[in-house]
Every structure is written in C-alpha cells, then in structure tokens.
Design a protein around this motif. Sequence first.
Motif, mmCIF file in Angstrom:
data_model
loop_
_atom_site.group_PDB
_atom_site.id
_atom_site.type_symbol
_atom_site.label_atom_id
_atom_site.label_comp_id
_atom_site.label_asym_id
_atom_site.label_seq_id
_atom_site.Cartn_x
_atom_site.Cartn_y
_atom_site.Cartn_z
ATOM 1 N N GLU A 1 0.987 -1.522 -0.386
ATOM 2 C CA GLU A 1 -0.076 0.171 0.204
ATOM 3 C C GLU A 1 0.891 0.959 -0.348
ATOM 4 O O GLU A 1 2.182 1.036 0.763
ATOM 5 N N ASP A 2 0.665 2.594 0.007
ATOM 6 C CA ASP A 2 1.003 3.677 -0.540
ATOM 7 C C ASP A 2 1.541 3.647 0.989
ATOM 8 O O ASP A 2 2.998 4.328 0.618
ATOM 9 N N ALA A 3 0.875 3.704 1.544
ATOM 10 C CA ALA A 3 1.359 4.266 3.350
ATOM 11 C C ALA A 3 2.513 3.441 3.402
ATOM 12 O O ALA A 3 3.547 3.981 3.802
ATOM 13 N N PHE A 4 2.676 1.832 3.340
ATOM 14 C CA PHE A 4 4.021 1.000 3.818
ATOM 15 C C PHE A 4 5.419 1.848 2.852
ATOM 16 O O PHE A 4 5.770 2.112 3.315
ATOM 17 N N TRP A 5 4.463 2.149 1.750
ATOM 18 C CA TRP A 5 5.857 2.854 0.607
ATOM 19 C C TRP A 5 6.700 3.946 1.639
ATOM 20 O O TRP A 5 7.486 4.396 1.253
ATOM 21 N N GLU B 1 17.927 -6.079 3.207
ATOM 22 C CA GLU B 1 18.289 -6.172 4.899
ATOM 23 C C GLU B 1 17.070 -6.905 5.408
ATOM 24 O O GLU B 1 17.095 -8.250 5.854
ATOM 25 N N ILE B 2 16.093 -6.146 4.696
ATOM 26 C CA ILE B 2 14.050 -7.361 5.147
ATOM 27 C C ILE B 2 14.210 -8.802 4.940
ATOM 28 O O ILE B 2 14.674 -9.536 5.384
ATOM 29 N N ASP B 3 14.636 -8.912 2.994
ATOM 30 C CA ASP B 3 14.580 -9.794 2.809
ATOM 31 C C ASP B 3 15.506 -10.696 3.112
ATOM 32 O O ASP B 3 14.950 -11.748 3.364
ATOM 33 N N SER B 4 16.959 -10.339 3.104
ATOM 34 C CA SER B 4 17.589 -11.556 3.986
ATOM 35 C C SER B 4 17.860 -11.741 5.612
ATOM 36 O O SER B 4 18.113 -13.094 5.704
ATOM 37 N N SER C 1 4.936 -8.559 3.269
ATOM 38 C CA SER C 1 4.283 -9.583 4.677
ATOM 39 C C SER C 1 5.588 -9.062 5.894
ATOM 40 O O SER C 1 5.708 -8.377 6.934
ATOM 41 N N ALA C 2 6.754 -9.338 5.066
ATOM 42 C CA ALA C 2 8.020 -8.864 6.019
ATOM 43 C C ALA C 2 8.621 -7.785 6.239
ATOM 44 O O ALA C 2 8.771 -6.683 7.221
ATOM 45 N N ILE C 3 8.077 -6.534 5.164
ATOM 46 C CA ILE C 3 8.224 -5.543 4.809
ATOM 47 C C ILE C 3 7.535 -4.616 6.107
ATOM 48 O O ILE C 3 7.671 -3.430 6.388
ATOM 49 N N LEU D 1 6.225 -1.902 10.806
ATOM 50 C CA LEU D 1 5.095 -2.000 12.030
ATOM 51 C C LEU D 1 6.282 -1.723 13.274
ATOM 52 O O LEU D 1 5.756 -1.351 14.442
ATOM 53 N N ALA D 2 6.695 -2.274 13.077
ATOM 54 C CA ALA D 2 8.143 -2.410 14.061
ATOM 55 C C ALA D 2 8.731 -1.120 14.558
ATOM 56 O O ALA D 2 9.116 -0.758 15.817
ATOM 57 N N HIS D 3 8.889 -0.543 13.367
ATOM 58 C CA HIS D 3 10.424 1.206 13.961
ATOM 59 C C HIS D 3 8.799 2.301 13.918
ATOM 60 O O HIS D 3 9.249 2.576 15.135
ATOM 61 N N TYR D 4 7.465 2.247 13.597
ATOM 62 C CA TYR D 4 6.397 2.768 14.642
ATOM 63 C C TYR D 4 6.106 2.678 15.932
ATOM 64 O O TYR D 4 6.038 3.620 17.315
ATOM 65 N N ARG D 5 6.407 0.788 16.685
ATOM 66 C CA ARG D 5 6.155 0.639 17.776
ATOM 67 C C ARG D 5 7.299 0.684 19.124
ATOM 68 O O ARG D 5 6.302 0.431 20.104
ATOM 69 N N HIS D 6 8.364 0.741 18.633
ATOM 70 C CA HIS D 6 9.452 0.378 19.129
ATOM 71 C C HIS D 6 10.125 1.528 18.331
ATOM 72 O O HIS D 6 12.172 1.292 18.343
#
Length: 71
Positions: A22-26, A46-49, A58-60, A65-70
């Motif tokens: 989705e646009d927001a995730f990009w 990095e995420i891929d590896s 999904s991993a992205i 989500l992790a970035h904004y939660r923590h």
Amino acid sequence: MTGTIVKRSIEIAGHRTSISLEDAFWAALKDIAAIEGKTLRALIAEIDSSRGGTNLSSAIRLRVLAHYRHP
C-alpha cells in the motif's frame, strides 16, 4: 495516503522481484531508510535477508510496524 496497492520491481541479492505494498507502507519504508541512512534498496535487501520463510511484502509491513511501535 490511500490504501492503493502499488507494485514495484526491485533488484535484490542479484535477482529482480516485485513487491506489492500500500502507498502508506512505501512512504513509511522510504522514511525509515532515510532515518537509518540507507537506500530503499539496501533496507529492502536487509529485510529480505532476515525474513526467513515469510513473504517479502509481509516482512516489510512487519518491519514498518516494528519501527513505529518501538522507535
């Protein structure tokens, strides 16, 4: 920003792949890359590896989500 899905092709680890987000995730992913001083491609690589068997899109989303939660 809308929930419109945007599909982009990117080369990571020597192969081309398509990622649908989705646009927001990009936008969030670009922000995270800038904050971390990385290119978008480097952050996605990095995420891929480190994703294990998880779908890359999904991993992205989980990384964003992790970035904004923590922050």
